[in-house]
Design an enzyme around this catalytic site. Structure first.
Site, PDB file in Angstrom:
ATOM      1  N   CYS A  30      66.046 -22.841   3.607  1.00 17.81           N
ATOM      2  CA  CYS A  30      66.037 -21.546   4.122  1.00 17.81           C
ATOM      3  C   CYS A  30      64.462 -21.123   4.137  1.00 17.81           C
ATOM      4  O   CYS A  30      63.575 -21.790   3.673  1.00 17.81           O
ATOM      5  CB  CYS A  30      66.834 -20.550   3.336  1.00 17.81           C
ATOM      6  SG  CYS A  30      66.197 -20.170   1.690  1.00 17.81           S
ATOM      7  N   CYS A  33      62.591 -21.276   0.609  1.00 15.26           N
ATOM      8  CA  CYS A  33      62.112 -22.517   0.317  1.00 15.26           C
ATOM      9  C   CYS A  33      60.660 -22.897   1.072  1.00 15.26           C
ATOM     10  O   CYS A  33      59.904 -23.074   0.513  1.00 15.26           O
ATOM     11  CB  CYS A  33      62.936 -23.576   0.553  1.00 15.26           C
ATOM     12  SG  CYS A  33      64.891 -23.354  -0.095  1.00 15.26           S
ATOM     13  N   ASP A 438      46.627 -17.991  38.135  1.00 13.32           N
ATOM     14  CA  ASP A 438      45.493 -18.698  38.727  1.00 13.32           C
ATOM     15  C   ASP A 438      45.863 -19.354  39.857  1.00 13.32           C
ATOM     16  O   ASP A 438      47.399 -19.839  39.816  1.00 13.32           O
ATOM     17  CB  ASP A 438      44.719 -19.684  37.719  1.00 13.32           C
ATOM     18  CG  ASP A 438      43.753 -20.489  38.359  1.00 13.32           C
ATOM     19  OD1 ASP A 438      42.880 -20.059  39.153  1.00 13.32           O
ATOM     20  OD2 ASP A 438      43.898 -21.742  38.199  1.00 13.32           O
ATOM     21  N   ASP A 622      45.171 -23.128  34.398  1.00 13.15           N
ATOM     22  CA  ASP A 622      44.787 -24.491  33.775  1.00 13.15           C
ATOM     23  C   ASP A 622      43.368 -24.759  33.709  1.00 13.15           C
ATOM     24  O   ASP A 622      43.211 -25.772  32.877  1.00 13.15           O
ATOM     25  CB  ASP A 622      45.587 -25.693  34.810  1.00 13.15           C
ATOM     26  CG  ASP A 622      44.666 -25.374  36.118  1.00 13.15           C
ATOM     27  OD1 ASP A 622      44.211 -24.533  36.257  1.00 13.15           O
ATOM     28  OD2 ASP A 622      44.502 -26.862  36.605  1.00 13.15           O
ATOM     29  N   ASP A 626      39.537 -20.915  33.057  1.00 14.84           N
ATOM     30  CA  ASP A 626      40.596 -20.123  32.821  1.00 14.84           C
ATOM     31  C   ASP A 626      40.671 -19.830  31.173  1.00 14.84           C
ATOM     32  O   ASP A 626      41.439 -18.882  30.810  1.00 14.84           O
ATOM     33  CB  ASP A 626      42.013 -20.595  33.283  1.00 14.84           C
ATOM     34  CG  ASP A 626      41.861 -20.397  34.698  1.00 14.84           C
ATOM     35  OD1 ASP A 626      41.409 -19.525  35.218  1.00 14.84           O
ATOM     36  OD2 ASP A 626      42.611 -21.359  35.460  1.00 14.84           O
TER      37      ASP A 626
END
Length: 728
Positions: A30, A33, A438, A622, A626
């Protein structure tokens, strides 16, 4: 034993001066842990990163090279109560399958025992208020004991062993409370049976075990489904490649031995082990992983091929550009690992709450018992009430509330071609109300395409394509690709900034600028009709032709933008490209708000302007230009063909030629965020209602077991809703 492992084979460089190691860790159940392991390992000096992947129970460690020995981490994990060893995917899957089978067997035994005990308990419950004799009741209690004691000893071992490991490490986890609750319920029942008491709680103990095992098996099954995606990627990797060691001699070598520039042979039925370009041959290849297109694509000289793609027909010679560790498939695998290790804001909240659980619950149960004793209740009633409190407050629901949703949502997104790159990407993408695209490489495909192929004779296209093979210009490459050219013309010279030229069949032949080829008039005609196109001219003797080359919109761009708009999300295009090209794309896609010839600084200013208007922007881009805007936006996505810088700063990366993953990411994230909130509220409301009732002594251990297990199952079933497929 663990310290004797030779880790050198599993260590790899993680950048400047850092070493990376993956360890498989047994016993992670969980968020508690995960937090415990990460907190303790990160506290070791010179450790720069310690992240647990709950999906495949893997711990990813990074530390300063030469500062630490790997055996130290295994020892530290052993002190915390966890067994660890080097992670190998095949071994991990085998072990996980064995563990799932073990859980299923124990669940079967517990469920069978629970059904039989309930057949004995119901007559006792009804008989206690009617005419059942004490001897008959004792007989039924002893029969229940004969069923439950061995069933508990076998079925509850996962909880007992986990609790014992935690106690040996001088710590506690949720299995400690579960084990105490089970042992107290069984021990109290035995004492009650020996003393001929009216009530025993064998039914509560075995029902609790059955419900907990059902929840744990369901959780493991859910993680296995998500992990299967990573397994599928690993299965795509070819371990060997056929390399040309001389022009006429081939040799099978490990993929790791291939270097950029090596030539490899790909035969039908083989998976490609490298990224590279075809230099000879034609074949149909299955590259659905990269493009998302399920139909096979034709590969010919000049075509790019990627590791993991399947060769369907002819033989190919490929010049490798990247091999083991550096291929696009490896990059996708790393992104997937990153996604599965990511932490969201809600997950961190659940981790903190889980850490508080053990001391709070144990103290609450103890105080409940002491309180009832002080109030004048018998020791028997006080301990039974404390057992009910201990069982009903098990934090399974809270511990699973967020990790379950994140695991399922990550798997659903990956199945739709989206890899998360940030821990809180789901939350931030879910909140967006505006998308900025873009244009070049985002709304359009990265490769150029010839738009007027139908206006030019086939033999001219093929000849121009052969001539274009001598040029590295991307516009010429588009002509060569469209022509399917395989053999370049001999004795071709390149004129820098102009084009390529030579002689064919005794006549001069040229490809390049319109002025270089004497085709200005043809170029002007094309530019009048299609002003955003680029023109490359071709001349052979007195013949003149002009190719209109332009970027092609992604096939589903219009549908995705329409879908986003219908979801109430505003869409605009902000591009550094020329105004005619941006205007044309906006018109084709029905986008009314667009900006062209925008610099990276202007893009950031636009995003900041929208932020001041309280808009939450998803930036999709991309290029290297950008990257600043991707970092400045509320959330960001990049195609897998983007530059490394853009991929690094984007919150998510999507695969394939289609834009649909952007829309799917928004839909799945919104649903996942809604489910996270629902699960947190379910856990909180459950505890707020159930705990006071249990403390007040109004709940038996059996009802407490049913209530706690029911809350966990509801949380997990709710999380599974996140995997529903989304379409445009």
């Amino acid at each position: 034993m663990q310290a004797d492992i030779d880790f050198s084979h599993y260590l790899r460089s993680a950048g400047t001066g850092l070493i990376h190691l993956d360890l498989a860790v047994e016993g992670i159940n969980c968020a508690g842990c995960m937090a415990k392991i990460e907190r303790n390992l990160s506290a070791i000096p010179d450790v720069t990163s310690a992240r647990v992947n709950l999906t495949d129970s893997r711990l990813a460690l990074e530390w300063k090279a030469g500062a630490l020995e790997p055996a130290l981490f295994v020892s530290r994990l052993a002190e915390l109560g966890y067994k660890a060893y080097p992670f190998e995917r095949d071994d991990a899957e085998t072990l996980e399958a064995r563990r799932a089978q073990g859980l299923l067997r124990r669940l079967g035994v517990a469920a069978f025992a629970a059904m039989n005990v309930m057949m004995l308990s119901v007559p006792v419950w009804s008989g206690n208020v009617s005419d059942m004799l004490p001897e008959q009741r004792d007989f039924f209690h002893w029969l229940s004991a004969l069923i439950v004691l061995p069933a508990t000893a076998y079925s509850a071992q996962p909880f007992f062993s986990s609790a014992l490991s935690a106690l040996r490490a001088r710590g506690v986890n949720m299995d400690v409370s579960i084990s105490i609750g089970i042992i107290l319920a069984v021990a109290t029942s035995v004492i009650e049976t020996v003393n001929h008491a009216e009530h025993a709680y064998f039914d509560a103990a075995i029902m609790l075990i059955a419900f907990l095992l059902a929840g744990r098996y369901l959780d493991q099954n859910m993680r296995r489904r998500t992990r299967a995606f990573a397994g599928n990627l690993a299965a795509l990797k070819a371990e060997t490649a056929t390399k040309f060691v001389s022009p006429t001699e081939i040799k099978t070598v490990p993929a790791a031995a291939i270097r950029p520039g090596d030539i490899v042979l790909l035969r039908p039925g083989e998976r490609c082990a490298v990224d590279g370009n075809v230099i000879e041959g034609r074949s149909e290849i299955d590259q659905s992983l990269i493009t998302g297109e399920t139909l096979p694509a034709m590969a010919s000289p000049g075509s790019a091929v990627f590791a993991g793609t399947l060769i369907r027909s002819g033989t190919l010679r490929v010049r490798a550009s990247a091999a083991s560790g550096g291929t696009l498939l490896d990059e996708i695998s790393r992104l997937l690992d990153h996604a599965l290790q990511a932490r969201s804001r809600y997950l961190r909240l659940a981790e903190r709450a889980s850490r508080l659980y053990a001391p709070v619950v144990h103290a609450t149960a103890l105080l409940t018992m002491l309180g009832w004793l002080a109030y004048g209740a018998s020791f028997h009633d006080s301990i039974v009430t404390a057992i009910a409190v201990l069982i009903i407050t098990c934090p399974c629901a809270l511990g699973l509330a967020i990790p379950a949703v994140q695991t399922v949502a990550s798997g659903a997104l990956f199945g739709s071609g989206v890899l998360l790159n940030a821990g809180d990407a789901i939350e931030r993408i879910a909140e967006i109300d505006r998308v900025i695209f873009d244009k070049t490489g985002t709304l359009t495909l990265p490769e150029l395409d010839v738009a007027n192929l139908g206006d030019i004779p086939d033999d001219v296209v093929k000849l121009a394509g052969r001539l274009a093979l001598s040029s590295r210009h991307p516009v010429a490459a588009a002509v060569a690709r469209k022509a399917g050219a395989a053999s370049p013309l001999p004795d071709i010279q390149e004129e820098p900034g102009q084009g390529v030229q030579g002689f064919h069949e005794g006549r001069p032949i040229r490809l390049g600028r319109p002025s270089f080829c004497g085709a200005d008039d043809l170029a002007n005609e094309i530019l009048c009709r299609d002003p955003e196109a680029s023109v490359v001219a071709f001349s052979h003797g007195e013949s003149r032709y002009a190719f209109a080359v332009r970027q092609r919109l992604r096939p589903d761009s219009a549908e995705v933008i329409a879908a986003l708009t219908s979801m109430g999300i505003a869409v605009e295009i902000v591009s550094g490209d020329r105004e005619p090209a941006v205007r044309h794309a906006a018109r084709m896609l029905g986008v009314h708000e667009w900006r062209a010839e925008v610099s990276p600084v202007d893009k950031i200013e636009r995003i900041e302007e929208l932020a001041r208007q309280r808009c939450k922007v998803l930036m999709v881009g991309d290029g290297l230009n950008d990257a600043p805007a991707l970092a400045a936006a509320h959330a960001s996505m990049s195609p897998v063909t983007a530059t490394h810088m853009s991929q690094a700063v984007a919150d998510a990366v999507f695969l394939g030629e289609r834009l649909t993953p952007v829309m799917v990411a928004v839909k799945v994230s919104r649903k996942a965020l809604r489910l996270m909130r629902q699960n947190l509220w379910l856990a909180v409301v459950y505890n707020v209602l159930a705990v006071p009732i249990a403390i007040a002594g109004l709940v038996t251990p059996l009802i407490a077991a049913a209530a706690m297990s029911g809350s966990s199952v509801i949380v997990m079933l709710n999380a599974l809703r996140a995997r529903a497929r989304e379409t445009v």
